[in-house]
Design a protein around this motif. Sequence first.
Motif, PDB file in Angstrom:
ATOM      1  N   ALA A  33       0.819  -1.210   0.000  1.00 38.61           N
ATOM      2  CA  ALA A  33       0.000   0.000   0.000  1.00 38.61           C
ATOM      3  C   ALA A  33       0.852   1.258   0.000  1.00 38.61           C
ATOM      4  CB  ALA A  33      -0.930  -0.006   1.219  1.00 38.61           C
ATOM      5  N   ASP A  34       1.995   1.244   0.679  1.00 37.02           N
ATOM      6  CA  ASP A  34       2.799   2.448   0.844  1.00 37.02           C
ATOM      7  C   ASP A  34       3.838   2.659  -0.259  1.00 37.02           C
ATOM      8  OD1 ASP A  34       1.422   2.948   3.150  1.00 37.02           O
ATOM      9  OD2 ASP A  34       2.948   2.087   4.479  1.00 37.02           O
ATOM     10  N   ALA A  35       4.157   1.618  -1.010  1.00 44.12           N
ATOM     11  CA  ALA A  35       5.228   1.733  -2.001  1.00 44.12           C
ATOM     12  C   ALA A  35       4.790   2.566  -3.191  1.00 44.12           C
ATOM     13  CB  ALA A  35       5.654   0.342  -2.466  1.00 44.12           C
ATOM     14  N   ASP A  53      -1.110   0.914 -11.885  1.00 41.68           N
ATOM     15  CA  ASP A  53      -0.351   2.144 -12.063  1.00 41.68           C
ATOM     16  C   ASP A  53       0.925   2.181 -11.212  1.00 41.68           C
ATOM     17  OD1 ASP A  53      -1.759   2.274  -9.672  1.00 41.68           O
ATOM     18  OD2 ASP A  53      -2.036   4.453  -9.783  1.00 41.68           O
ATOM     19  N   ARG A  54       1.069   1.224 -10.287  1.00 43.43           N
ATOM     20  CA  ARG A  54       2.284   1.180  -9.470  1.00 43.43           C
ATOM     21  C   ARG A  54       3.055  -0.122  -9.649  1.00 43.43           C
ATOM     22  NH1 ARG A  54       1.497   1.077  -4.138  1.00 43.43           N
ATOM     23  NH2 ARG A  54      -0.739   0.768  -4.139  1.00 43.43           N
ATOM     24  N   ALA A  55       2.646  -0.931 -10.598  1.00 45.43           N
ATOM     25  CA  ALA A  55       3.269  -2.239 -10.803  1.00 45.43           C
ATOM     26  C   ALA A  55       4.202  -2.201 -12.006  1.00 45.43           C
ATOM     27  CB  ALA A  55       2.202  -3.305 -11.014  1.00 45.43           C
ATOM     28  N   THR A  94      10.806   2.408   8.494  1.00 44.96           N
ATOM     29  CA  THR A  94      10.516   3.499   7.572  1.00 44.96           C
ATOM     30  C   THR A  94       9.830   2.929   6.348  1.00 44.96           C
ATOM     31  OG1 THR A  94      12.663   3.266   6.502  1.00 44.96           O
ATOM     32  CG2 THR A  94      12.526   4.814   8.331  1.00 44.96           C
ATOM     33  N   THR A  95       9.085   3.765   5.657  1.00 46.76           N
ATOM     34  CA  THR A  95       8.368   3.313   4.473  1.00 46.76           C
ATOM     35  C   THR A  95       9.324   3.192   3.297  1.00 46.76           C
ATOM     36  OG1 THR A  95       6.337   4.373   5.199  1.00 46.76           O
ATOM     37  CG2 THR A  95       6.534   3.851   2.853  1.00 46.76           C
ATOM     38  N   ALA A  96       9.366   2.024   2.691  1.00 46.73           N
ATOM     39  CA  ALA A  96      10.181   1.841   1.501  1.00 46.73           C
ATOM     40  C   ALA A  96       9.426   2.389   0.307  1.00 46.73           C
ATOM     41  CB  ALA A  96      10.493   0.367   1.295  1.00 46.73           C
TER      42      ALA A  96
END
Length: 462
Positions: A33-35, A53-55, A94-96
Amino acid sequence: MTGPALRPVSGVPQRWITVLGSGPLPGRPELVADADLVLGGRRNLDAAGVPADRALVLGPLAPALDAVAALAPASAPAPAPAPAPAPSDGASATTARVLVLASGDPGFFGIVRALAERFGPDALDVRPGTSSVAEAFARIGLPWDDAVVVSAHGRDPRTAFNACRSQRKTAVLTAPGAGPAEIGAALLAVPGIERRLVVATDLGTATERVEELTPAQAAARDWPGVQVVLCLAVADGAGGADGAVGPMRALAGPTEGPDGWALSEEAFEHRDSMVTKAEVRALALARLGPRLGTLVWDVGAGSGSVAIECARLGAAVVAVERTEDGVRRIRANARAHGVDVGVVHGSAPGALDGLPAPDAVFIGGGGADLPAVVTACAERALRTVVVTLAALDRVPDVRAALLAAGFTAEGVQLQAARLAPLPGGVSRLAAINPVFVLWGTRTAPGSIPVDSSATTAPSGDS
């Protein structure tokens, strides 16, 4: 006295790429969800529900690394003075910004190497799953610390084929052109190498299948979805893996190399001193360069002393011998030294037809057909040809054959004298017959073309 301050290695802000191996690891939904960008195989992306759209489906490696680089922090922040407490769910502190969905253990023949080389290990938060090799051996109840593991992803498949021919416990991470059918066919191409194959398909999924086959059975089928092939020796008369369990070991990987080489002639059964002398064999081995993953031909093998020494050093070997008595001796000597040597009964150059291309060739003896044999071997050899002969008159023809085939042509005459006892506890020098050793190396090294998938890296070890 205090040492240097230790920098924390987890949970620090610069770890902006998370590499997630397969399996039920915690933190996957939050990471997805965050990447900003999620890379992986199509199956992994679909299973994780990554929005389109994020893959980014992993294919050719260079564009994927460029896409990751576009999201790199402008500069890596200074390490925190102390590591932050780890989140209870196992997720990164931390968010990657980038998430890589890998298979198995991504640090084992996987994408971690490419990512670490491009962005540095400090950028990576790696969470491995179980290696597909470990999974496959677990399915058949065998240890694998003594196995040779070969990856065929984007690599010349000959390395995998030759490891399967020479080693008695090999795991191959498959790729197009190096799957069960090709491995089976490669084993069938060398007479006398007895192996059984264990083919693992869709490991860890509902369609998982693990089955044992002969090389001929594997070669006759189509194989979608294979992750790993285990190639195991067949014990004489037992039908099981030769040395499947074996003693406890201190070193993982292939069998430890021999304590020495250029063994005495007495180490081999031979006829009428028809065996390559130890001093000559030492130079021949130095020029042949046998090692794991390569294939050597021993043409006019006689007792098979050179073939067996090459096999002891890890190479796959084919011995070609025209006499039935010689074939029997080669097989007996190979068994005595605990190595596998493929044996072809026939005369060169005709007997060479159909054999897989060798990296190096040793040619012993010196009959009238020697130049033709050298020419035939040089046409197939990828790297080196070594010839031993006693007759000076044939040296020019051998040199000419090497040069005409695009090889260099070098050589020496070896004439050794060994210490021999005399009465009274003293010694004399006993000369052995002089021998010419000629060798050639390809001036433009030959190779078998590798598929364009060489630019594609696997995300993990499957």
